[in-house]
Design an enzyme around this catalytic site. Sequence first.
Site, PDB file in Angstrom:
ATOM      1  N   HIS A  93       0.868  -1.093  -0.122  1.00  0.00           N
ATOM      2  CA  HIS A  93       0.182   0.069   0.070  1.00  0.00           C
ATOM      3  C   HIS A  93       0.689   1.170  -0.053  1.00  0.00           C
ATOM      4  O   HIS A  93       1.717   1.143   0.903  1.00  0.00           O
ATOM      5  CB  HIS A  93      -0.938  -0.078   1.207  1.00  0.00           C
ATOM      6  N   GLU A  96       1.577   3.514   3.116  1.00  0.00           N
ATOM      7  CA  GLU A  96       2.003   2.827   4.217  1.00  0.00           C
ATOM      8  C   GLU A  96       3.720   2.729   4.101  1.00  0.00           C
ATOM      9  O   GLU A  96       4.292   1.717   3.305  1.00  0.00           O
ATOM     10  CB  GLU A  96       1.412   1.379   4.624  1.00  0.00           C
ATOM     11  N   HIS A 200       3.594  -3.740   6.482  1.00  0.00           N
ATOM     12  CA  HIS A 200       2.300  -2.599   6.173  1.00  0.00           C
ATOM     13  C   HIS A 200       2.420  -1.752   7.410  1.00  0.00           C
ATOM     14  O   HIS A 200       3.230  -1.674   8.494  1.00  0.00           O
ATOM     15  CB  HIS A 200       1.097  -3.437   6.426  1.00  0.00           C
ATOM     16  N   GLU A 291       2.479  -5.495  10.525  1.00  0.00           N
ATOM     17  CA  GLU A 291       1.970  -4.205  10.725  1.00  0.00           C
ATOM     18  C   GLU A 291       2.918  -3.440  11.837  1.00  0.00           C
ATOM     19  O   GLU A 291       2.999  -3.515  13.030  1.00  0.00           O
ATOM     20  CB  GLU A 291       0.495  -3.998  11.330  1.00  0.00           C
TER      21      GLU A 291
END
Length: 452
Positions: A93, A96, A200, A291
Amino acid sequence: MSLLQHLSFLLEMGTLSLVLLLPWVAALDFNYHHTEELEAFLKAVQKDHSNIAHLYSIGKSVRGRDLWVLALGRFPTQHRIGIPEFNYVANMHGDEAVGRELLLHLIDFLVTSDQRDPVITKLLDSTRIHILPSMNPDGFESVINASCEPLFGRFNANNKDLNRNFPDAFILNTHDIQPETEAIMNWLKNETFVLSANLHGGSLVASYPFDNGNSVTVNFLDESRTVDNDVFMHLARTYSEKHATMHKGNACNSVEYFPYGITNGYQWYTLQGGMQDYSYVWGQCFDITLEVSCCKFPQKDELPSFWNDNKNALIEYIKQVHLGVKGRVLDENDEPVPGVIVEPVGRRHICPYRTNKNGEYYLLLLPGTYTLNATAPGSSSLLQELHIPDGRAQFSALTYDFVVPHLQTRPEPASCPTDPLYSSDYDKNQSATLKPAITSLVLVNIFYAVLR
């Protein structure tokens, strides 16, 4: 001390010759590096560390930007038998951005620590590490007014979410495959990857497969489990426990709490067409999602703390590629036999794990006793019980080769169709309604336990 005085001092100490033998790369700054800067850095690393670094592109983005990968290891340009392949992917993404910078600093750390740090040296001796800092360079370059929740940049130039774009094992994905997605799929097909992780932003947790599920894989805890759930939980905990704060579980000081800083992807939220499920099912590669930042695009002066928080975890996670067992399947003439299914008894993958063109297999397993089953057409199954130690300290999984006697038919190259492989066991239309039903069952069980 002037530069001349410093060189004189080194000469007197007998260390100047060593310094001159080591490559020099200008220190990487803590900043957000746009495409041109990223490319310049990667090319400089390859030039100055050509003995351990190889730069290549796996394809192009919608707008024609290269998807650069830097391979690091003693044999960076090609696969060597017995050396496992590992990859990190970031910036899937585009908004990110922390993971993108973390991987650039990981590259810098690895090449500058070789022959200085014994752990890094052994890691490069025993592993081929592929690093893709940006899977979505178009998205990154489209970010305007970087913030914790940028308005633009998540999607690629066709306005598609790349982490919803892969074939799905549970439901037919009707999205058109994007150039970036196709590049990853071909990459997984052409390399023998064993372990990977994709970075991410937006939370602080290590998430493991499955991201999607059905009645075959979802349990009463609302988890969609693989047959390798124990290994995936170990992988996720390895990263979270080596991270400065992820293991605490209180992600981003929000209402979300993740015990040990990990979560099953489906239990967190359902995701169709994700990369980690695709890698595991069709790529024979164990993949988890990391993440790494609550804020997707924080201020650049925060990047040093993100690097300090993640550095040890990034290194420790790579070591896990040496868990389990590896080896080859050979015929009576010591010739490799590709396409042979090699799996532990009781861990049947929906898309069977097969030997590559060199007859190699790699199986990530926790220490313990397992029975391996090697199955080749025209030959009876070969069963072998093995006690598998922890190979991480030696930077090598246990090695065991199978020899197939009297092989009548050599297996044809085979691959699983990219269809919903689990769909024969459930109604496709249930996908949207299954999770609420199971969640209700969990609530009923909790309520019943409270009453008792």
